[in-house]
Design a protein around this motif. Structure first.
Motif, PDB file in Angstrom:
ATOM      1  N   ALA A 153       0.833  -1.208   0.000  1.00  0.00           N
ATOM      2  CA  ALA A 153       0.000   0.000   0.000  1.00  0.00           C
ATOM      3  C   ALA A 153       0.863   1.252   0.000  1.00  0.00           C
ATOM      4  CB  ALA A 153      -0.936  -0.001   1.202  1.00  0.00           C
ATOM      5  N   GLY A 154       1.955   1.226   0.761  1.00  0.00           N
ATOM      6  CA  GLY A 154       2.862   2.371   0.767  1.00  0.00           C
ATOM      7  C   GLY A 154       3.450   2.638  -0.604  1.00  0.00           C
ATOM      8  N   GLN A 155       3.898   1.577  -1.276  1.00  0.00           N
ATOM      9  CA  GLN A 155       4.440   1.762  -2.633  1.00  0.00           C
ATOM     10  C   GLN A 155       3.338   2.212  -3.597  1.00  0.00           C
ATOM     11  OE1 GLN A 155       7.017   1.498  -1.282  1.00  0.00           O
ATOM     12  NE2 GLN A 155       7.947  -0.512  -1.014  1.00  0.00           N
ATOM     13  N   GLY A 156       2.120   1.784  -3.343  1.00  0.00           N
ATOM     14  CA  GLY A 156       1.006   2.160  -4.213  1.00  0.00           C
ATOM     15  C   GLY A 156       0.710   3.649  -4.223  1.00  0.00           C
ATOM     16  N   THR A 157       1.190   4.375  -3.208  1.00  0.00           N
ATOM     17  CA  THR A 157       0.963   5.821  -3.199  1.00  0.00           C
ATOM     18  C   THR A 157       1.623   6.492  -4.411  1.00  0.00           C
ATOM     19  OG1 THR A 157       2.893   6.218  -1.763  1.00  0.00           O
ATOM     20  CG2 THR A 157       0.763   5.879  -0.686  1.00  0.00           C
ATOM     21  N   ILE A 158       2.635   5.862  -4.981  1.00  0.00           N
ATOM     22  CA  ILE A 158       3.235   6.384  -6.217  1.00  0.00           C
ATOM     23  C   ILE A 158       2.195   6.402  -7.325  1.00  0.00           C
ATOM     24  CG2 ILE A 158       4.970   5.948  -8.004  1.00  0.00           C
ATOM     25  CD1 ILE A 158       6.746   4.731  -5.829  1.00  0.00           C
ATOM     26  N   GLY A 159       1.381   5.362  -7.396  1.00  0.00           N
ATOM     27  CA  GLY A 159       0.337   5.303  -8.417  1.00  0.00           C
ATOM     28  C   GLY A 159      -0.657   6.440  -8.301  1.00  0.00           C
ATOM     29  N   LEU A 160      -1.053   6.766  -7.068  1.00  0.00           N
ATOM     30  CA  LEU A 160      -1.980   7.885  -6.864  1.00  0.00           C
ATOM     31  C   LEU A 160      -1.365   9.186  -7.362  1.00  0.00           C
ATOM     32  CD1 LEU A 160      -3.303   7.141  -3.243  1.00  0.00           C
ATOM     33  CD2 LEU A 160      -4.305   6.449  -5.437  1.00  0.00           C
ATOM     34  N   GLU A 161      -0.086   9.399  -7.042  1.00  0.00           N
ATOM     35  CA  GLU A 161       0.590  10.623  -7.474  1.00  0.00           C
ATOM     36  C   GLU A 161       0.712  10.691  -8.992  1.00  0.00           C
ATOM     37  OE1 GLU A 161       4.303  11.088  -5.398  1.00  0.00           O
ATOM     38  OE2 GLU A 161       3.364  10.745  -3.447  1.00  0.00           O
ATOM     39  N   LEU A 162       1.028   9.559  -9.612  1.00  0.00           N
ATOM     40  CA  LEU A 162       1.166   9.537 -11.071  1.00  0.00           C
ATOM     41  C   LEU A 162      -0.117  10.007 -11.758  1.00  0.00           C
ATOM     42  CD1 LEU A 162       3.084   6.174 -11.638  1.00  0.00           C
ATOM     43  CD2 LEU A 162       3.901   8.451 -12.282  1.00  0.00           C
ATOM     44  N   LEU A 163      -1.257   9.513 -11.307  1.00  0.00           N
ATOM     45  CA  LEU A 163      -2.525   9.888 -11.935  1.00  0.00           C
ATOM     46  C   LEU A 163      -2.882  11.348 -11.684  1.00  0.00           C
ATOM     47  CD1 LEU A 163      -4.731   6.719 -11.303  1.00  0.00           C
ATOM     48  CD2 LEU A 163      -3.629   7.430 -13.434  1.00  0.00           C
ATOM     49  N   GLU A 164      -2.528  11.871 -10.531  1.00  0.00           N
ATOM     50  CA  GLU A 164      -2.782  13.280 -10.246  1.00  0.00           C
ATOM     51  C   GLU A 164      -1.868  14.184 -11.064  1.00  0.00           C
ATOM     52  OE1 GLU A 164      -4.179  12.542  -5.594  1.00  0.00           O
ATOM     53  OE2 GLU A 164      -2.256  13.497  -6.034  1.00  0.00           O
TER      54      GLU A 164
END
Length: 336
Positions: A153-164
């Protein structure tokens, strides 16, 4: 089916906000020209300890209850740095278990953060077994480098940033090792924008997740020296989370060779002025080698860490030969 929910990734973002930073997403004019579409670099090298691993480690460590005796992990380097950094912020003892294949520069970096380093065997599987013994013998809590929902989940925060940062993002090239990064990013992005293609990229010698996906189950592989040393090691035969996430959510896995990684390291240095690890550039190597199918829309890759052996880096930038165990990569000066 193993899964990490979008809500868990969003919660991780709040938990790690004071430890890990939101990182820039910058265009590479040279690689964009080569790709025929916008090519973006997600700069995890600006994390306080120099790599994306801080995100997952911080999420896992910050969730531990008061009174925890300490933490341990098996690491090729950057996860150990992340655990050491997060443990120091919590005031916890940290014991990092590593194989003898890990470069000395990474060992020194972890010790500088106040953690204990124990070198065990010549493979990540041996180091992982030792870490698990410490859980039993000394009551430490193991923080998996990849097979832990909190880490993923921590690494997944990169995905949220990428889409934003790039709402029309079409493809993400993710360095693929144990699958915590690839699985987390895929879980985040596919939950929000399923049309985005997530491609895992690994080296063609010792790519454990690729071999496991091909076999349909976690398998062991021989660990060998690589310019992308951070991608080495097994995924664990008892893998519970990252294997299934990668097997079900990755659209494709692409392999690159050591000579291709060598050239990509030169490219990102001379064209984008970035100093980074070999594991960071496997997506760039795949692009330069013509291994990516043409498709429209912006493409991004993760520049995962900066904690490298600077002597080897200097040799590559000067076009000198590099010896990796029984393999010699013939050097050549950079030319665009």
């Amino acid at each position: 089916m193993a899964s990490v929910a979008l809500s868990e990734i969003e919660a991780a973002r709040r938990i790690i906000a004071e430890t890990a930073v939101a990182t820039p997403l910058v265009p590479s004019p040279h690689l964009s020209s080569l790709a025929g579409r916008e090519f973006l670099l997600k700069l995890e090298i600006v994390q306080p300890m120099g790599a994306f691993k801080l995100r997952g480690a911080a999420n896992a460590v910050m969730r531990l209850p008061e009174g925890t005796a300490g933490v341990t992990c098996c690491s090729t380097g950057n996860h150990g740095r992340g655990v050491a950094y997060a443990a120091r912020r919590r005031g916890l003892r940290a014991v990092i278990c590593m194989s003898s294949l890990v470069p000395q520069t990474k060992i020194d970096g972890i010790r500088a953060l106040g953690a204990e380093v124990q070198i065990v065997g010549r493979s990540q599987d041996e180091a992982m077994a030792h870490s698990r013994r410490l859980v039993v013998d000394e009551g430490l809590v193991e923080i998996s480098p990849f097979d832990d929902p909190a880490v993923i989940a921590g690494q997944g925060t990169i995905g949220l940033e990428l889409l934003e940062q790039c709402p029309d993002l079409a493809t993400v090239l993710v360095p693929l090792s144990g699958g915590g990064l690839a699985g987390g990013i895929a879980a985040a992005i596919k939950a929000v924008k399923p049309s985005v293609r997530i491609i895992g990229i690994s080296m063609d010698r010792g790519g454990a997740m690729h071999a496991s996906i091909a076999a349909g189950r976690p398998v062991e592989v021989e660990e060998v020296a690589s310019l992308a040393d951070s991608l080495g090691g097994g995924i664990g035969l008892d893998n519970r989370f990252s294997f299934e996430l990668c097997r079900t959510l990755l659209d494709e896995v692409v392999l690159v060779g050591e000579a291709e990684i060598y050239r990509a390291l030169q490219t990102v240095y001379y064209e984008d002025r970035l100093v980074c690890e070999g594991a960071c550039v496997v997506g760039i190597a795949a692009l330069q080698a013509g291994k990516l199918a043409p498709s429209p829309g912006p493409i991004a890759t993760i520049i995962t860490g900066r904690n490298l052996d600077m002597k080897i880096h200097a040799d590559i930038m000067q076009g000198r030969d590099v010896v990796l165990g029984d393999l010699t990569i013939n050097g050549q000066p950079y030319h665009a």
